[in-house]
Design an enzyme around this catalytic site. Structure first.
Site, PDB file in Angstrom:
ATOM      1  N   TYR A  48       0.812  -1.214   0.000  1.00 24.26           N
ATOM      2  CA  TYR A  48       0.000   0.000   0.000  1.00 24.26           C
ATOM      3  C   TYR A  48       0.850   1.272   0.000  1.00 24.26           C
ATOM      4  O   TYR A  48       0.358   2.345  -0.356  1.00 24.26           O
ATOM      5  CB  TYR A  48      -0.933   0.044   1.205  1.00 24.26           C
ATOM      6  CG  TYR A  48      -1.985  -1.036   1.257  1.00 24.26           C
ATOM      7  CD1 TYR A  48      -2.165  -1.944   0.219  1.00 24.26           C
ATOM      8  CD2 TYR A  48      -2.810  -1.160   2.368  1.00 24.26           C
ATOM      9  CE1 TYR A  48      -3.123  -2.935   0.290  1.00 24.26           C
ATOM     10  CE2 TYR A  48      -3.782  -2.141   2.445  1.00 24.26           C
ATOM     11  CZ  TYR A  48      -3.929  -3.031   1.405  1.00 24.26           C
ATOM     12  OH  TYR A  48      -4.885  -4.022   1.480  1.00 24.26           O
ATOM     13  N   HIS A 106       0.147 -11.720   1.499  1.00 23.81           N
ATOM     14  CA  HIS A 106      -0.851 -10.897   0.801  1.00 23.81           C
ATOM     15  C   HIS A 106      -1.494 -11.633  -0.380  1.00 23.81           C
ATOM     16  O   HIS A 106      -2.716 -11.605  -0.545  1.00 23.81           O
ATOM     17  CB  HIS A 106      -0.187  -9.598   0.327  1.00 23.81           C
ATOM     18  CG  HIS A 106      -1.143  -8.489   0.064  1.00 23.81           C
ATOM     19  ND1 HIS A 106      -0.765  -7.167   0.081  1.00 23.81           N
ATOM     20  CD2 HIS A 106      -2.466  -8.479  -0.228  1.00 23.81           C
ATOM     21  CE1 HIS A 106      -1.817  -6.405  -0.177  1.00 23.81           C
ATOM     22  NE2 HIS A 106      -2.859  -7.176  -0.376  1.00 23.81           N
TER      23      HIS A 106
END
Length: 274
Positions: A48, A106
């Site tokens: 992110y 992830h």
């Protein structure tokens, strides 16, 4: 405050703040605002690019670090054991915290050595860098393989889930193994706002379609939702959705909506049917 989910491996607030696409000062302000409103669950990831900002928001909130449930994630290109460890350590440094409450893989990598990656992930927990560990975006077959290996005490699965995408095979595995299943994109990228069924249910409750979407997830066992909002009003409404009780008719109407609308499907995604 959001309701709490307790499993054998973790205790997690059922509504958290998603921070994907929040950056810099906006991310810091969003985290501070959310915590001020009563959020105690913040979700981020190395990919992110906002871990420093998220950490600054937590530090600036005035709430003790141990009262916040913090999740971060390791990117799929960093799953070799040494790279996984280095990524986790870098994330914690950026977040300015000695540990995360939950560290996830992830995305699975096409060529990953699952056993080696899970071994490295488990070591993060035994070494105190993570209070709990888990995976994200694993299809049913891969999640079952990971669980069957019994290498890592997998506490959670994070996956796309909303009123247009219900993944029963994954949900059943999570229920059977007492995993928390965290729904990302829980409001289907705000598409629920334009849905006549969701609008009708919302009107009857004096709520918004977004709140109905979150309340539907709260009606499912072992579900956690992490809607993103940088606006205090949106954060307040999302958190209040925990108090919305849908009727049997509401649940039936939502169940009748199509459940195969996948909104997140990058070119490196796994075979979802595997």
């Amino acid at each position: 405050m959001a309701p709490i989910l307790e499993t054998n491996l973790l205790t997690i607030p059922r509504i958290g703040l998603g921070t994907w696409q929040l950056r810099g000062a906006e991310a810091t302000a969003a985290v501070e605002s959310a915590i001020g409103l009563g959020y105690r669950h913040i979700d981020t990831a190395s990919m992110y690019g906002n871990e420093e900002a998220v950490g600054a928001g937590i530090a600036g909130s005035g709430v003790k670090r141990e009262e916040i449930f913090l999740t971060t994630k390791i990117w799929w290109t960093e799953l070799a054991p040494d790279a996984l460890r280095a990524s986790a350590e870098a994330s914690l440094k950026k977040l300015a915290t000695p540990y995360a409450d939950l560290i996830l893989i992830h995305w699975p990598a096409p060529d990953m050595d699952l056993a080696a990656s899970l071994t490295a992930l488990a070591k993060l927990r035994t070494d105190g860098l993570a209070r709990a560990i888990g995976v994200s975006n694993f299809p049913p077959g891969l999640l079952k393989r990971a669980l069957d290996l019994r290498i890592a005490p997998i506490a959670a699965l994070q996956v796309e889930c909303h009123v247009y995408l219900w993944q029963e095979k994954l949900a059943a595995l999570c229920r059977a193994h007492d995993l928390a299943m965290t729904a990302y994109s829980p409001i289907a990228k705000a598409q629920v706002n334009d849905d006549p069924v969701m609008q009708s249910i919302a009107k009857r409750h004096g709520a918004t379609p977004v709140q109905v979407a979150i309340a539907w997830l709260m009606a499912q066992p072992n579900l956690v939702a992490i809607p993103k909002s940088g606006r205090p009003q949106g954060q307040k409404e999302n958190l209040a959705a925990a108090d919305l009780r849908l009727t049997a008719d509401d649940l039936s109407a939502i169940a009748a909506l199509p459940k195969d609308r996948r909104l997140v499907n990058p070119d490196f995604a796994p075979d979802w049917a595997a």
